[in-house]
Design a protein around this motif. Sequence first.
Motif, PDB file in Angstrom:
ATOM      1  N   UNK A  38      53.383  38.989  32.585  1.00  0.00           N
ATOM      2  CA  UNK A  38      54.455  39.984  32.658  1.00  0.00           C
ATOM      3  C   UNK A  38      55.616  39.513  33.537  1.00  0.00           C
ATOM      4  N   UNK A  63      18.908  41.045  33.515  1.00  0.00           N
ATOM      5  CA  UNK A  63      19.396  41.097  34.903  1.00  0.00           C
ATOM      6  C   UNK A  63      18.683  40.113  35.814  1.00  0.00           C
ATOM      7  N   UNK A  92      22.322  48.486  36.002  1.00  0.00           N
ATOM      8  CA  UNK A  92      23.298  47.389  36.004  1.00  0.00           C
ATOM      9  C   UNK A  92      23.658  46.988  34.581  1.00  0.00           C
ATOM     10  N   UNK A  93      22.639  46.972  33.721  1.00  0.00           N
ATOM     11  CA  UNK A  93      22.862  46.532  32.341  1.00  0.00           C
ATOM     12  C   UNK A  93      23.519  47.623  31.509  1.00  0.00           C
ATOM     13  N   UNK A  94      23.236  48.867  31.817  1.00  0.00           N
ATOM     14  CA  UNK A  94      23.797  49.981  31.043  1.00  0.00           C
ATOM     15  C   UNK A  94      24.093  51.130  31.997  1.00  0.00           C
ATOM     16  N   UNK A 107      46.558  43.773  41.515  1.00  0.00           N
ATOM     17  CA  UNK A 107      45.409  43.130  40.862  1.00  0.00           C
ATOM     18  C   UNK A 107      44.115  43.846  41.236  1.00  0.00           C
ATOM     19  N   UNK A 138      38.051  49.582  25.344  1.00  0.00           N
ATOM     20  CA  UNK A 138      37.554  48.200  25.367  1.00  0.00           C
ATOM     21  C   UNK A 138      38.652  47.187  25.059  1.00  0.00           C
ATOM     22  N   UNK A 187      30.667  39.542  51.591  1.00  0.00           N
ATOM     23  CA  UNK A 187      30.956  38.542  50.546  1.00  0.00           C
ATOM     24  C   UNK A 187      31.775  39.179  49.418  1.00  0.00           C
ATOM     25  N   UNK A 228      36.484  43.426  39.626  1.00  0.00           N
ATOM     26  CA  UNK A 228      35.680  42.551  38.767  1.00  0.00           C
ATOM     27  C   UNK A 228      34.958  41.484  39.595  1.00  0.00           C
ATOM     28  N   UNK A 255      51.062  46.145  38.452  1.00  0.00           N
ATOM     29  CA  UNK A 255      51.450  44.904  37.772  1.00  0.00           C
ATOM     30  C   UNK A 255      52.661  45.145  36.857  1.00  0.00           C
ATOM     31  N   UNK A 305      29.905  42.357  40.570  1.00  0.00           N
ATOM     32  CA  UNK A 305      28.640  41.634  40.387  1.00  0.00           C
ATOM     33  C   UNK A 305      27.838  41.515  41.682  1.00  0.00           C
ATOM     34  N   UNK A 306      28.519  41.441  42.809  1.00  0.00           N
ATOM     35  CA  UNK A 306      27.803  41.348  44.092  1.00  0.00           C
ATOM     36  C   UNK A 306      27.206  42.712  44.447  1.00  0.00           C
ATOM     37  N   UNK A 322      24.046  43.046  42.641  1.00  0.00           N
ATOM     38  CA  UNK A 322      22.958  42.302  43.280  1.00  0.00           C
ATOM     39  C   UNK A 322      22.384  43.069  44.470  1.00  0.00           C
ATOM     40  N   UNK A 361      20.225  45.884  43.081  1.00  0.00           N
ATOM     41  CA  UNK A 361      18.962  45.418  42.494  1.00  0.00           C
ATOM     42  C   UNK A 361      18.027  44.864  43.585  1.00  0.00           C
ATOM     43  N   UNK A 364      42.701  38.011  31.178  1.00  0.00           N
ATOM     44  CA  UNK A 364      42.881  39.463  31.090  1.00  0.00           C
ATOM     45  C   UNK A 364      42.352  40.246  32.275  1.00  0.00           C
ATOM     46  N   UNK A 365      41.483  39.677  33.073  1.00  0.00           N
ATOM     47  CA  UNK A 365      41.018  40.414  34.247  1.00  0.00           C
ATOM     48  C   UNK A 365      41.698  39.919  35.513  1.00  0.00           C
ATOM     49  N   UNK A 366      41.935  38.620  35.582  1.00  0.00           N
ATOM     50  CA  UNK A 366      42.610  38.085  36.765  1.00  0.00           C
ATOM     51  C   UNK A 366      44.109  37.878  36.549  1.00  0.00           C
ATOM     52  N   UNK A 376      16.352  46.596  27.410  1.00  0.00           N
ATOM     53  CA  UNK A 376      16.344  47.525  28.556  1.00  0.00           C
ATOM     54  C   UNK A 376      14.987  47.456  29.270  1.00  0.00           C
ATOM     55  N   UNK A 424      35.443  37.942  48.277  1.00  0.00           N
ATOM     56  CA  UNK A 424      35.735  37.491  46.907  1.00  0.00           C
ATOM     57  C   UNK A 424      36.708  38.444  46.208  1.00  0.00           C
ATOM     58  N   UNK A 475      38.609  34.400  29.027  1.00  0.00           N
ATOM     59  CA  UNK A 475      38.916  35.834  28.940  1.00  0.00           C
ATOM     60  C   UNK A 475      39.127  36.431  30.328  1.00  0.00           C
ATOM     61  N   UNK A 512      25.599  37.526  38.290  1.00  0.00           N
ATOM     62  CA  UNK A 512      26.269  36.550  39.162  1.00  0.00           C
ATOM     63  C   UNK A 512      26.710  35.295  38.405  1.00  0.00           C
ATOM     64  N   UNK A 558      43.437  44.534  27.258  1.00  0.00           N
ATOM     65  CA  UNK A 558      43.663  43.210  26.682  1.00  0.00           C
ATOM     66  C   UNK A 558      44.936  43.223  25.852  1.00  0.00           C
ATOM     67  N   UNK A 569      41.183  42.935  39.026  1.00  0.00           N
ATOM     68  CA  UNK A 569      40.618  41.608  39.310  1.00  0.00           C
ATOM     69  C   UNK A 569      39.735  41.676  40.542  1.00  0.00           C
TER      70      UNK A 569
END
Lengths: 287, 445
Positions: A42, A143, B272-274, B407, B80, B435, B413, B108, B417-418, B421, B424, A248-250, A125, B439, A244, A233, B84, B410
Amino acid sequence: MRPRRSLLGWMLVAPATIGVACFLILPVLLALGVSFFDWDLLGTRDFVGLENYRSLLADGALLNSLLVTAVFTLLSVPLSLALGLILATQLVRALPGSAVVRVIVVIPWVCAPLALGVVWTWIFQPSTGALNTLLGIRVEWLTDPTLALPAVAFVAIWQNVGYISLFFQAGLGRIPDSIYEAARLDGAGPFQTLRHMTIPLLRPTTFFLAITQVVASFQVFDMVYALTGGGPRHRTEVIASLVYHEAFQNSHLGRASAVAVILFLLLVVITVVQQRWFSSRITYDMS
Amino acid sequence: MKRRSLLTSLAVTGTVGALAACSPSSSGGGSGSGSDGGGDGKTLTFRLWDETAVDAYTESFAAFEKESGWTVSIDLVPWADYWTRLPLDVASGDAADVYWMNSANYVLYKDSGDLLDITDVVTEGRDRWEKAVVDLYTRDGGLWGVPQLWDSIALFSNSDLLEKAGVDPTTLSFDPAADSDPLREAGRALTLDKAGKHPGDDGFDADSRTQFGVNSQADRQAIIGPMLAANGAQWQKDDEYVFASEQGIAAFDYMQGLVNDAQIAPSAADTNANGDVSRDLFTQGKLALFQSGPYSLKTVFEGVGDSFSWILSAPVAGPEGPKSLVHGVVAVGNAKADDAKQEGIAKLLTWLGSAEGQKPIGAQGVAFPAHQDAQGEFVDYWDGQGVDVSPFVEAAKDAAEADTGAKANAGLEAAMPIFQEIFIGRTTAAEGVPQAQEEGNAAMA
């Protein structure tokens, strides 16, 4: 006469040539150009030279993705080819029900990978998934860092086996029965026939499938995205996922382009190596 | 199309072309696009991501058309694909004239000069917009969107299960510094394994739990945000994360403890998965306390049906009291749309900021309208269904800060993930929270 024929030839190939130039070569060249800039799509573009490549190599994300993609390819491609061949050898025997099985095994390949990914997240699952219920155990398929990539590879194999078997069936159909009869008369068993006759005679098919499957596994994205989103991770962050995420995310289009360029070069190298390897082997003429 | 736009499109095609080309499932995912929609000079385009809001906006735009003479074409792009496609469309000059935006992304676009400053466009009635949403989109002296709808967090309770266990949802609180607290005690009473045992009982089998006490998972909006704020931790300062404070680490340790130590929350391997596992368990009557937002109302209402009674109450209170996170969606104006459309865009934004323009959003039960005079419509809709949604209104009055920054996505995102963890149990909060902050901040830099 020759200039006229030559002009006609150029006219005939012109639409395809223009399409390839506009939608393949030019974007690739522009992506190469963008990889030398810091750009969020942008705002303004700042020329940074090789900084995107340097930073990618320095922060380990690219190396991780290359490793993940390589392991995914090693897990999925050889097994897909082997299982596809075994399946094809059974399906060409025209046993009862073969026609139905032939259709069923191709269905996963026809389905959208994203949809398959969603369905398999339900199956995997841990507490309520169909797989663990069936096995009577509790495994964290998607996971657990050690299981996630093999689980993703398993889904890829399941999806591709039917498609691969189609090509092997076509290849097997081209091998004359007389060769097998001669082998039988010489006392060759089924395993010897497979090893010394079927596999060598299927080399052109295997070559085609090996190249396309390796390229496809280096480009895999949507199914992995639906299954794990690249986690846990970054253990399943394949190289296309990295493109990607960066784009698109960063919002780092320059870095994303640099990854895409590296992926492109890598695929060129892999294809050339495969081509050399296969061309150095004997291919039998069955005509 | 301008030369720069063409080059942008081609460059982006080159970069992400590998993704599109390799995937036989790639699809457009939208229904038309761009500011060209309509054809004549009196048609505007409006883009959103929520299918359930389309009917409400269709009704609203019908009234707008009568009043202004401008017609509005709705372009639905699913969530979704939304983030993008939006940067590609904005960069190539094909963005809608007015489109939905969230707080994690607007900076942005604002920084690149793509958004209209609403203070220049809508001159009246701004004081009736929900303040929490206005604050989210106020930056550098401007307001960068017309508030449309908002959501806060409340506690969904299965009244039947709570009554059986003798738990009052309005008295629930947590204290990470204490050995136990009302939330953990209630969670223990509400969690059962196949043999009918509670966590801590001899022979309790966590793998065979048939009923869970409370949801605790890596959900920034419904769990992490409210719990951190209720424990006195700040999420971010300006555009930098500061959540790795003593209170922040303690809150994360407490949240993972509900899953792994107290065993009263569903496994993080599932959530975490769903992320919808907890909501599904609640609608199946297998989760007693479910902290979530109005976005779960319809699914819970339709999923539960008559199988059990449920109510809403304030989020679980911490040492700082009950805290909620307020998210708001705004309609932004395309500053780079054709000059001929700017008058229409201003009219549409003014309409979207009015109570009349927003009433269908509430009346159809889509979400809380951001105009205070239209919010009664949403409350009335759910009253008609037998659900008192006033806890959401109360929760919004003392809300914690939502993510914002150029951002913010970002950053989240990189951190999420941390957090997963930690939930879990593979990473401790003391190790993982700093951390994640580091990040996350690196990604936002």
